[in-house]
Motif scaffolding. Structure first.
Motif: not given
Length: 99
Positions: A12-14, A18-19, A44-45, A55-56
């Motif tokens: 979810f964080k990743a 991205k969003k 998170w960013q 996940g990024t």
């Protein structure tokens, strides 16, 4: 009144990070869309940019291993320094006692 702490999965964080790019870098708008605090999304960013968010594409497992090893070594050093200080005090105590 207690606050309920919400936890989010790494996926979810990743996806949230991205969003942000989909919203032209607008963290505030993305946070509102997802229903999370802007500061949380900003954190998170920042982690993603540092390569610490799983996940990024920036995620670097080697970096995380080094960070974890550094934490462990700092802890070990602190314990060793405390043990050394105790031994110094004991040595001084027994040296004074012999006189």
């Amino acid at each position: 009144m207690t606050k309920k702490i919400r936890t989010y999965s790494a996926a979810f964080k990743a996806e949230a990070v991205k969003k942000i790019a989909d919203n032209n870098g607008n963290v505030s708008a993305t946070a509102k869309q997802l229903g999370i605090a802007m500061q949380t999304l900003s954190n998170w960013q920042n982690k993603a940019n540092e390569g610490k968010l799983i996940g990024t594409k920036q995620y670097d497992p080697e970096l995380m291993a080094i960070i974890e090893e550094n934490k462990r070594l700092k802890h070990d050093l602190k314990v060793a320094q405390e043990e050394r200080d105790i031994l110094k005090k004991a040595t001084a105590y027994f040296a004074n006692e012999e006189r």
